[in-house]
Design a protein around this motif. Structure first.
Motif: not given
Length: 257
Positions: A207-225
């Protein structure tokens, strides 16, 4: 020459990375030894494993003092990294030397203590070879997730095998660990107290570690945008510059007439 490297230089960072690669390689070798002993049912106080862990722990301690010698602020380094010196101590060999007896399960858990040092080295090495902080966190997260599942399944197999009717092989334990980590659950339920503790720990870490995946995907999308917006802004700027130059040329021609 190693101790005269200037902090912040490329040679200084390379020396640190090399030391962490040594720790990481020895940690992987230790994991392989623990796995082989677990699957073969070899006693944890067997001379072969005790010698292996002893020399690896000595290497960890040597690396620690080399890093201390390289550190610019030695007292600060010692204060912040004292834990990694403590986990590098070959406790299993000391217990065996002074005839301190524990249950096989406790002795098995003690084997994992030096691997904390390897986990720290992994984070440093990943941070060195990844292109940004988000990628570093994500790769470290993936490796930590896989390591947690693997070690959790090994310990679960040790405690539940021959006791739990649902655990007939290591693959059963690995399947249970994967399902527990993802909080999906399975038809295998722990029956021993250590097995129940492992179940709670794996579910909590999941439960603590899986949100990190969401943070990474969000960061990746923001960087590409942001990169896409910058690429679109450049042609627009050049177009405005061209229009301005053309308008200035027109005004110059008019003034001449």
């Amino acid at each position: 020459m190693l101790f005269h490297l200037a902090p912040g230089t490329r040679a200084y960072r390379s020396a640190y990375t090399f030391l962490h690669l040594i720790v990481l390689s020895l940690s992987i070798y230790l994991v392989v030894s623990i796995s082989i002993d677990t699957f073969r049912g070899i006693d944890f106080y067997a001379p072969r494993y005790l010698h292996t862990q002893f020399y690896i722990c000595i290497a960890f301690i040597a690396v620690f003092f080399l890093e201390l010698a390289l550190a610019e602020k030695k007292w600060r380094f010692l204060r912040n990294n004292l834990l990694f010196l403590l986990v590098s101590v070959p406790y299993l060999d000391l217990f065996n030397l002074y005839h301190v007896n524990f249950t096989p399960q406790v002795a098995y858990l003690v084997q994992y203590i030096p691997l904390v040092r390897g986990g720290y080295a992994l984070a440093i090495v990943v941070g060195t070879f990844t292109y940004n902080r988000a990628a570093s966190i994500f790769v470290t997260y993936l490796v930590t997730l896989m390591a947690t599942v693997y070690f959790g399944s090994l310990m679960f197999y040790l405690f539940e095998n021959k006791v739990n009717v649902g655990v007939n092989s290591y693959t059963d334990s690995l399947w249970w660990a994967l399902m527990d980590m993802t909080t999906v659950g399975s038809d295998i339920h722990p029956v021993t107290p250590p097995g129940k503790v492992i179940a709670v720990v794996l579910a909590a870490l999941g439960m603590m570690m899986f949100p990190i995946f969401t943070v990474y995907i969000t960061s990746l999308i923001s960087h590409r945008r942001a990169s896409s917006d910058a690429d679109m802004a450049l042609p627009q700027g050049l177009s405005r510059l061209h229009d301005a130059l053309k308008e200035g040329h027109t005004l110059a021609e008019t003034s001449k007439k």
